[in-house]
Design a protein around this motif. Sequence first.
Motif, PDB file in Angstrom:
ATOM      1  N   LEU A   2       0.842  -1.181   0.000  1.00 29.94           N
ATOM      2  CA  LEU A   2       0.000   0.000   0.000  1.00 29.94           C
ATOM      3  C   LEU A   2       0.885   1.241   0.000  1.00 29.94           C
ATOM      4  N   PHE A   3       0.640   2.129  -0.942  1.00 26.60           N
ATOM      5  CA  PHE A   3       1.391   3.374  -1.036  1.00 26.60           C
ATOM      6  C   PHE A   3       0.475   4.520  -0.642  1.00 26.60           C
ATOM      7  N   THR A   4       1.006   5.496   0.061  1.00 22.04           N
ATOM      8  CA  THR A   4       0.215   6.672   0.367  1.00 22.04           C
ATOM      9  C   THR A   4       0.580   7.790  -0.605  1.00 22.04           C
ATOM     10  N   LYS A   5      -0.352   8.696  -0.769  1.00 22.52           N
ATOM     11  CA  LYS A   5      -0.118   9.856  -1.626  1.00 22.52           C
ATOM     12  C   LYS A   5       1.105  10.626  -1.112  1.00 22.52           C
ATOM     13  N   LYS A   6       1.206  10.759   0.188  1.00 26.56           N
ATOM     14  CA  LYS A   6       2.324  11.481   0.793  1.00 26.56           C
ATOM     15  C   LYS A   6       3.659  10.813   0.463  1.00 26.56           C
ATOM     16  N   GLU A   7       3.718   9.482   0.510  1.00 28.31           N
ATOM     17  CA  GLU A   7       4.953   8.768   0.188  1.00 28.31           C
ATOM     18  C   GLU A   7       5.362   8.983  -1.268  1.00 28.31           C
ATOM     19  N   ILE A   8       4.399   8.888  -2.156  1.00 26.44           N
ATOM     20  CA  ILE A   8       4.698   9.056  -3.581  1.00 26.44           C
ATOM     21  C   ILE A   8       5.190  10.472  -3.857  1.00 26.44           C
ATOM     22  N   LEU A   9       4.518  11.456  -3.272  1.00 25.24           N
ATOM     23  CA  LEU A   9       4.905  12.844  -3.514  1.00 25.24           C
ATOM     24  C   LEU A   9       6.220  13.212  -2.813  1.00 25.24           C
ATOM     25  N   SER A  10       6.612  12.454  -1.793  1.00 22.42           N
ATOM     26  CA  SER A  10       7.915  12.713  -1.171  1.00 22.42           C
ATOM     27  C   SER A  10       9.047  12.250  -2.088  1.00 22.42           C
ATOM     28  N   ILE A  11       8.781  11.239  -2.904  1.00 23.08           N
ATOM     29  CA  ILE A  11       9.773  10.739  -3.856  1.00 23.08           C
ATOM     30  C   ILE A  11       9.780  11.592  -5.122  1.00 23.08           C
ATOM     31  N   GLY A  19      -7.042  12.861  -8.729  1.00 21.33           N
ATOM     32  CA  GLY A  19      -7.960  11.941  -8.075  1.00 21.33           C
ATOM     33  C   GLY A  19      -7.932  12.193  -6.579  1.00 21.33           C
ATOM     34  N   ASN A  20      -8.919  11.695  -5.878  1.00 19.37           N
ATOM     35  CA  ASN A  20      -9.053  11.972  -4.451  1.00 19.37           C
ATOM     36  C   ASN A  20      -8.471  10.902  -3.551  1.00 19.37           C
ATOM     37  N   ASP A  21      -7.948   9.833  -4.125  1.00 20.96           N
ATOM     38  CA  ASP A  21      -7.410   8.747  -3.309  1.00 20.96           C
ATOM     39  C   ASP A  21      -6.210   9.219  -2.497  1.00 20.96           C
ATOM     40  N   THR A  22      -6.068   8.675  -1.308  1.00 16.85           N
ATOM     41  CA  THR A  22      -4.907   8.981  -0.477  1.00 16.85           C
ATOM     42  C   THR A  22      -4.026   7.757  -0.281  1.00 16.85           C
ATOM     43  N   HIS A  23      -4.540   6.573  -0.641  1.00 19.01           N
ATOM     44  CA  HIS A  23      -3.780   5.327  -0.568  1.00 19.01           C
ATOM     45  C   HIS A  23      -3.974   4.565  -1.876  1.00 19.01           C
ATOM     46  N   PHE A  24      -2.941   3.858  -2.310  1.00 21.57           N
ATOM     47  CA  PHE A  24      -3.009   3.111  -3.569  1.00 21.57           C
ATOM     48  C   PHE A  24      -2.558   1.681  -3.330  1.00 21.57           C
ATOM     49  N   SER A  25      -3.314   0.734  -3.871  1.00 21.94           N
ATOM     50  CA  SER A  25      -2.999  -0.676  -3.664  1.00 21.94           C
ATOM     51  C   SER A  25      -1.869  -1.152  -4.553  1.00 21.94           C
ATOM     52  N   ALA A  26      -1.661  -0.469  -5.664  1.00 16.91           N
ATOM     53  CA  ALA A  26      -0.609  -0.856  -6.611  1.00 16.91           C
ATOM     54  C   ALA A  26      -0.367   0.303  -7.569  1.00 16.91           C
ATOM     55  N   VAL A  27       0.690   0.164  -8.345  1.00 15.44           N
ATOM     56  CA  VAL A  27       1.019   1.131  -9.383  1.00 15.44           C
ATOM     57  C   VAL A  27       1.003   0.391 -10.704  1.00 15.44           C
ATOM     58  N   SER A  28       0.421   1.016 -11.738  1.00 13.91           N
ATOM     59  CA  SER A  28       0.308   0.366 -13.037  1.00 13.91           C
ATOM     60  C   SER A  28       0.636   1.339 -14.156  1.00 13.91           C
ATOM     61  N   THR A  29       1.131   0.798 -15.252  1.00 14.09           N
ATOM     62  CA  THR A  29       1.346   1.582 -16.465  1.00 14.09           C
ATOM     63  C   THR A  29       0.479   1.061 -17.606  1.00 14.09           C
ATOM     64  N   ASP A  30      -0.403   0.121 -17.310  1.00 14.16           N
ATOM     65  CA  ASP A  30      -1.206  -0.541 -18.340  1.00 14.16           C
ATOM     66  C   ASP A  30      -2.689  -0.482 -17.987  1.00 14.16           C
ATOM     67  N   THR A  31      -3.452   0.312 -18.727  1.00  9.25           N
ATOM     68  CA  THR A  31      -4.876   0.451 -18.426  1.00  9.25           C
ATOM     69  C   THR A  31      -5.671  -0.798 -18.779  1.00  9.25           C
ATOM     70  N   ARG A  32      -5.087  -1.711 -19.519  1.00 12.05           N
ATOM     71  CA  ARG A  32      -5.814  -2.954 -19.841  1.00 12.05           C
ATOM     72  C   ARG A  32      -5.994  -3.825 -18.610  1.00 12.05           C
ATOM     73  N   THR A  33      -5.103  -3.666 -17.636  1.00 15.36           N
ATOM     74  CA  THR A  33      -5.175  -4.513 -16.442  1.00 15.36           C
ATOM     75  C   THR A  33      -5.361  -3.712 -15.157  1.00 15.36           C
ATOM     76  N   ILE A  34      -5.477  -2.405 -15.255  1.00 18.44           N
ATOM     77  CA  ILE A  34      -5.573  -1.564 -14.065  1.00 18.44           C
ATOM     78  C   ILE A  34      -6.897  -1.783 -13.333  1.00 18.44           C
ATOM     79  N   LYS A  35      -6.864  -1.610 -12.023  1.00 21.51           N
ATOM     80  CA  LYS A  35      -8.057  -1.792 -11.191  1.00 21.51           C
ATOM     81  C   LYS A  35      -8.278  -0.542 -10.344  1.00 21.51           C
ATOM     82  N   ALA A  36      -9.485  -0.405  -9.852  1.00 27.23           N
ATOM     83  CA  ALA A  36      -9.811   0.699  -8.943  1.00 27.23           C
ATOM     84  C   ALA A  36      -8.867   0.655  -7.753  1.00 27.23           C
ATOM     85  N   GLY A  37      -8.445   1.816  -7.308  1.00 24.99           N
ATOM     86  CA  GLY A  37      -7.545   1.896  -6.167  1.00 24.99           C
ATOM     87  C   GLY A  37      -6.077   1.885  -6.533  1.00 24.99           C
ATOM     88  N   GLU A  38      -5.777   1.685  -7.815  1.00 25.95           N
ATOM     89  CA  GLU A  38      -4.394   1.698  -8.253  1.00 25.95           C
ATOM     90  C   GLU A  38      -4.014   3.087  -8.765  1.00 25.95           C
TER      91      GLU A  38
END
Length: 75
Positions: A2-11, A19-38
């Motif tokens: 689980l990644f937080t918005k704060k962690e990603i923006l610190s890097i 988007g309004n999410d503050t936590h992300f379950s995964a990171v993706s570069t492919d919309t064919r397999t992307i899921k909500a929360g990523e």
Amino acid sequence: MLFTKKEILSILPNAKIIGNDTHFSAVSTDTRTIKAGELFIPITGAKFDGRKFIHVAIEKGAAVLDVKNGLEALQ
């Protein structure tokens, strides 16, 4: 993992997350397999432009990380 918005923006301090999410379950570069929360990172190269698929990522419930161009593709 689980990644937080704060962690990603610190890097990537110059990035923006669309988007309004503050936590992300995964990171993706492919919309064919992307899921909500990523988090979608639109990669661009000589033969492809991930920014063309930003709307697909958003429709599937993902947030989008913009590190470069202000997401002109959303307009």
